[in-house]
Design a protein around this motif. Structure first.
Motif, mmCIF file in Angstrom:
data_model
loop_
_atom_site.group_PDB
_atom_site.id
_atom_site.type_symbol
_atom_site.label_atom_id
_atom_site.label_comp_id
_atom_site.label_asym_id
_atom_site.label_seq_id
_atom_site.Cartn_x
_atom_site.Cartn_y
_atom_site.Cartn_z
ATOM 1 N N THR A 50 -11.172 35.684 -23.371
ATOM 2 C CA THR A 50 -10.256 34.999 -22.462
ATOM 3 C C THR A 50 -10.528 36.018 -21.275
ATOM 4 O O THR A 50 -11.942 37.498 -20.804
ATOM 5 C CB THR A 50 -9.094 35.317 -23.108
ATOM 6 O OG1 THR A 50 -8.786 37.011 -22.973
ATOM 7 C CG2 THR A 50 -8.709 34.959 -23.820
ATOM 8 N N SER A 51 -10.557 35.314 -19.865
ATOM 9 C CA SER A 51 -10.383 35.302 -19.055
ATOM 10 C C SER A 51 -9.853 35.221 -17.403
ATOM 11 O O SER A 51 -8.834 33.808 -18.133
ATOM 12 C CB SER A 51 -11.447 35.140 -18.539
ATOM 13 O OG SER A 51 -12.469 35.752 -17.519
ATOM 14 N N ASP A 52 -9.793 35.698 -16.560
ATOM 15 C CA ASP A 52 -8.610 35.269 -15.373
ATOM 16 C C ASP A 52 -10.486 34.947 -14.141
ATOM 17 O O ASP A 52 -11.126 35.551 -14.264
ATOM 18 C CB ASP A 52 -8.127 36.315 -14.663
ATOM 19 C CG ASP A 52 -6.998 37.300 -15.679
ATOM 20 O OD1 ASP A 52 -6.476 36.650 -16.670
ATOM 21 O OD2 ASP A 52 -6.684 38.029 -14.967
ATOM 22 N N ILE A 53 -9.416 33.546 -13.511
ATOM 23 C CA ILE A 53 -10.992 32.882 -13.102
ATOM 24 C C ILE A 53 -9.647 32.533 -11.694
ATOM 25 O O ILE A 53 -8.741 31.695 -12.051
ATOM 26 C CB ILE A 53 -11.429 31.839 -13.402
ATOM 27 C CG1 ILE A 53 -12.331 32.157 -14.758
ATOM 28 C CG2 ILE A 53 -12.342 30.927 -12.287
ATOM 29 C CD1 ILE A 53 -12.162 30.817 -15.519
ATOM 30 N N ILE A 54 -10.301 32.658 -10.561
ATOM 31 C CA ILE A 54 -9.826 32.430 -9.124
ATOM 32 C C ILE A 54 -10.500 31.457 -8.355
ATOM 33 O O ILE A 54 -11.904 31.102 -8.650
ATOM 34 C CB ILE A 54 -9.938 34.075 -8.159
ATOM 35 C CG1 ILE A 54 -9.137 34.668 -8.219
ATOM 36 C CG2 ILE A 54 -9.494 33.439 -6.941
ATOM 37 C CD1 ILE A 54 -9.264 35.395 -7.769
ATOM 38 N N VAL A 55 -9.476 29.754 -8.186
ATOM 39 C CA VAL A 55 -10.735 28.613 -8.080
ATOM 40 C C VAL A 55 -9.981 28.809 -6.284
ATOM 41 O O VAL A 55 -9.177 28.770 -6.174
ATOM 42 C CB VAL A 55 -10.145 27.667 -8.614
ATOM 43 C CG1 VAL A 55 -10.840 26.491 -8.261
ATOM 44 C CG2 VAL A 55 -9.822 27.235 -9.792
ATOM 45 N N GLY A 56 -11.087 27.608 -5.636
ATOM 46 C CA GLY A 56 -10.680 27.905 -4.140
ATOM 47 C C GLY A 56 -11.098 29.653 -2.992
ATOM 48 O O GLY A 56 -10.135 29.445 -1.880
ATOM 49 N N PHE A 57 -11.726 30.844 -3.664
ATOM 50 C CA PHE A 57 -11.827 31.679 -3.036
ATOM 51 C C PHE A 57 -12.347 31.023 -1.335
ATOM 52 O O PHE A 57 -13.357 30.462 -1.621
ATOM 53 C CB PHE A 57 -13.176 32.587 -3.512
ATOM 54 C CG PHE A 57 -12.835 34.265 -3.026
ATOM 55 C CD1 PHE A 57 -11.835 35.139 -3.667
ATOM 56 C CD2 PHE A 57 -14.199 34.233 -1.905
ATOM 57 C CE1 PHE A 57 -11.829 35.891 -2.450
ATOM 58 C CE2 PHE A 57 -14.622 35.183 -1.317
ATOM 59 C CZ PHE A 57 -13.011 35.788 -1.404
ATOM 60 N N PRO A 58 -11.775 31.746 -0.538
ATOM 61 C CA PRO A 58 -12.700 31.484 0.900
ATOM 62 C C PRO A 58 -14.085 31.437 0.620
ATOM 63 O O PRO A 58 -14.674 32.157 0.775
ATOM 64 C CB PRO A 58 -12.031 32.804 1.842
ATOM 65 C CG PRO A 58 -10.879 33.377 1.661
ATOM 66 C CD PRO A 58 -10.946 33.024 0.060
ATOM 67 N N GLY A 59 -14.716 30.762 1.404
ATOM 68 C CA GLY A 59 -16.197 30.283 1.386
ATOM 69 C C GLY A 59 -16.460 29.407 0.366
ATOM 70 O O GLY A 59 -17.793 29.147 -0.047
ATOM 71 N N GLU A 60 -15.507 29.158 -0.649
ATOM 72 C CA GLU A 60 -16.571 28.762 -2.445
ATOM 73 C C GLU A 60 -16.751 27.496 -1.893
ATOM 74 O O GLU A 60 -16.444 26.524 -1.886
ATOM 75 C CB GLU A 60 -15.149 28.974 -2.826
ATOM 76 C CG GLU A 60 -15.998 28.532 -4.861
ATOM 77 C CD GLU A 60 -14.749 28.146 -5.943
ATOM 78 O OE1 GLU A 60 -14.964 29.468 -6.626
ATOM 79 O OE2 GLU A 60 -14.029 27.030 -5.578
ATOM 80 N N THR A 61 -18.958 26.944 -2.114
ATOM 81 C CA THR A 61 -18.424 25.644 -2.045
ATOM 82 C C THR A 61 -18.707 24.781 -3.450
ATOM 83 O O THR A 61 -18.131 25.480 -4.397
ATOM 84 C CB THR A 61 -20.001 25.981 -1.796
ATOM 85 O OG1 THR A 61 -20.920 26.358 -2.323
ATOM 86 C CG2 THR A 61 -20.201 26.837 0.007
ATOM 87 N N GLU A 62 -18.776 23.967 -3.530
ATOM 88 C CA GLU A 62 -18.755 23.025 -4.472
ATOM 89 C C GLU A 62 -20.078 23.812 -5.558
ATOM 90 O O GLU A 62 -20.015 23.722 -6.900
ATOM 91 C CB GLU A 62 -18.795 21.230 -4.598
ATOM 92 C CG GLU A 62 -19.101 20.460 -5.637
ATOM 93 C CD GLU A 62 -17.902 20.658 -6.958
ATOM 94 O OE1 GLU A 62 -17.045 20.675 -6.049
ATOM 95 O OE2 GLU A 62 -18.358 20.153 -7.397
ATOM 96 N N ALA A 63 -21.050 24.149 -5.029
ATOM 97 C CA ALA A 63 -22.412 24.558 -6.197
ATOM 98 C C ALA A 63 -21.778 25.907 -6.717
ATOM 99 O O ALA A 63 -22.002 25.801 -7.479
ATOM 100 C CB ALA A 63 -23.459 24.908 -5.056
ATOM 101 N N ASP A 64 -20.650 26.616 -5.601
ATOM 102 C CA ASP A 64 -20.253 28.093 -6.218
ATOM 103 C C ASP A 64 -19.449 27.518 -7.537
ATOM 104 O O ASP A 64 -19.313 28.062 -8.501
ATOM 105 C CB ASP A 64 -19.372 28.998 -5.474
ATOM 106 C CG ASP A 64 -20.480 29.641 -4.076
ATOM 107 O OD1 ASP A 64 -21.283 30.102 -4.620
ATOM 108 O OD2 ASP A 64 -19.732 29.276 -3.110
#
Ligand code: SAM
Length: 481
Positions: free
Chosen positions: A340-354
């Motif tokens: 299992t994991s933790d994931i952050i969505v929308g970190f500053p500067g996260e592009t669609e490609a990221d």
């Protein structure tokens, strides 16, 4: 004696801290109340990881005070934990009816301070100072009676604080520097739990793979002839030539030595830990999975992002390739391991490609489940001052897409269990339906079945008949009785 109601927000460490405070108060003669409506004291143990969690606790306290003033004059109100630590006296400026603000190194002082407040000796107490040795104070458990039925599983806090300083995270500021307890101290606590009937122990810390990084983990600080050990993070720095094998032998991090010491406890059936850091997953820990049967095949490995560019901005200390390599080694050491994991969505500067790299990493790893966090700006963290903070609608939209993928992969993985026989440790009645019993597989999946109280604490083989949402169901007819 007064009654106390404790409400907990946030992570398992917070749950554990609340349990230790409750146990401390019960030992002093306090009773535990089922709700704020019937309590003399209301304590909120708070979380600061996201703004949402802080606002929820503030709103809760506002409504508790509003009602308490009408229904229970004299009721005592306290904030504990991470938000108490980061906001301190500001909480009383904002809510003047709050009597107690207790920081993250002060949980063990709860009873003393409440006694003073209830006796009218002091009007208000704010204590958020650092306290040396506080990492060794979260020890008391509530195993029987009081709040819980007889417990089969227990959490043991092995360390406090965090030195990782991920750019998004407030924890190093609310929990302080990393401080580890000694192995003999932790083992003594585990032994006592096992003697009281506990079968499974989860070793707990912000980053457990950094356990024992500073100082000696075998003897108390200041004692003679300290035996020092490198921590896993230094041992397994991806860029460094591997120091792991000296003269053919595998060097062991302090954390692996701790697992080995706990593993020796007779009567203990299962060991888990949370949270490790991917950076700390060295060959010694992977090898421990292959060698130590009580260490269950389950790992919670927070990845946060699948993009190397974002991982670097986050200051995570590993790359996507290194993370995937750890997963590959774990699966080779323990086929079927639950990840299992933790994931952050929308970190500053996260592009669609990221973001798409995060999606592709999830497809590649096939997590059994993942906790998804919408990025939240936290005061004084480096990421809060980074350019390109993303607008809410983009974060929402990416979160929904990732959630759909995680659910789809999870459903597929859970379905592979149907028809299989698997071992569970029976923990007690199901939370949703107390007429049924609930157990957990070694790979950390909940299994519901028609059993009875006499199954509590047993290791049972059950056959899985169907799946629900991140839940398995076992057929009572096939339960090995
Ligand atoms: N030991 C974990 C690790 O290796 O990162 C950290 C535990 S942290 C208390 C729990 C999770 O909260 C993190 O893994 C991260 O996904 C999330 N989190 C922390 N700060 C956050 C922020 N500012 N916004 C959104 N999620 C955050």
């Amino acid at each position: 004696m007064p009654s106390v109601y404790i409400k907990t927000y946030g992570c398992q460490m917070n749950e554990r801290d609340s349990e230790a405070v409750a146990a401390q108060l019960v030992a002093k003669g306090y009773s535990l109340a089922a709700s704020e409506h019937v309590a003399d004291v209301v304590l909120l143990n708070t979380c600061s990881v996201r703004d949402n969690a802080e606002q929820t606790a503030l709103n809760k306290m506002t409504s508790v005070i509003g009602l308490g003033k009408k229904e229970r004059p004299g009721q005592i109100y306290g904030f504990m934990g991470c938000m108490a630590q980061s906001r301190g006296k500001e909480l009383i400026d904002r809510l003047p009816d709050v009597d107690l603000v207790l920081g993250t190194q002060k949980f063990h002082r709860a009873a003393e301070y409440l006694d003073e407040l209830l006796a009218g000796k002091r009007e208000r107490i704010v204590d958020t100072a650092d306290e040396q040795g506080s990492e060794g104070t979260i020890k008391e458990h509530l195993l029987n009676g009081a709040a819980k039925d007889k417990a089969v599983t227990a959490f043991v806090s092995i360390m406090q604080g965090c030195n990782q300083y991920c750019t998004f995270c407030i924890v190093p500021y609310t929990r302080g520097e990393e401080r580890s307890r000694t192995i003999p101290d932790i083992v003594a606590e585990c032994r006592q739990l096992v003697a009281q009937g506990v079968k499974e122990i989860t070793l707990l810390g912000q980053i457990v793979t950094s356990y024992g990084r500073r100082g000696d983990v075998w003897t108390a600080a200041g004692s003679e002839a300290p035996r020092r050990f490198q921590d896993a993070t230094e041992l397994h720095d991806a860029k460094a030539p591997s120091p792991l094998r000296s003269a053919g032998a595998l060097q062991k991090s302090a954390f692996v030595q701790l697992i080995e010491a706990v593993h020796e406890i007779e009567g203990l059936e299962r060991i888990r830990f949370t949270s490790p850091h991917p950076k700390g997953y060295g060959d010694d820990l992977v090898e421990a999975y292959a060698r130590l049967p009580k260490l269950v095949e389950s790992a919670h490995l927070p990845v946060q992002s699948g993009s190397d560019r974002v991982l670097k901005l986050m200051h995570r200390g590993y790359t996507r390739a290194r993370y995937l390599e750890v997963i590959r080694k774990l699966r080779a050491a323990r086929p079927g391991i639950g990840i299992t994991s933790d994931i952050i969505v929308g970190f500053p500067g996260e592009t669609e490609a990221d973001f798409e790299e995060t999606l592709s990493l999830c497809r590649e790893v096939e997590f059994d489940n993942a906790y998804l966090f919408k990025y939240s700006q936290r005061k004084d963290t480096p990421a809060a001052a980074m350019p390109d903070q993303l607008p809410e609608p983009i974060i929402e939209e990416r979160h929904a897409r990732l959630l759909e993928l995680i659910n789809e992969i999870g459903k597929r993985k859970y379905e592979t269990f149907v028809g299989r026989q698997t071992q569970i440790l029976v923990e007690g009645p199901s939370r949703k339906n107390s007429a049924r019993m609930s157990g957990r597989t070694r790979c950390n999946k909940i299994v519901i079945f028609d059993g009875s109280e006499r199954h509590r604490g047993q290791l049972l083989d059950v056959k899985i008949t169907r799946v629900g949402s991140f839940t398995l169901y076992g057929d009572p007819a096939i339960v090995g009785l």
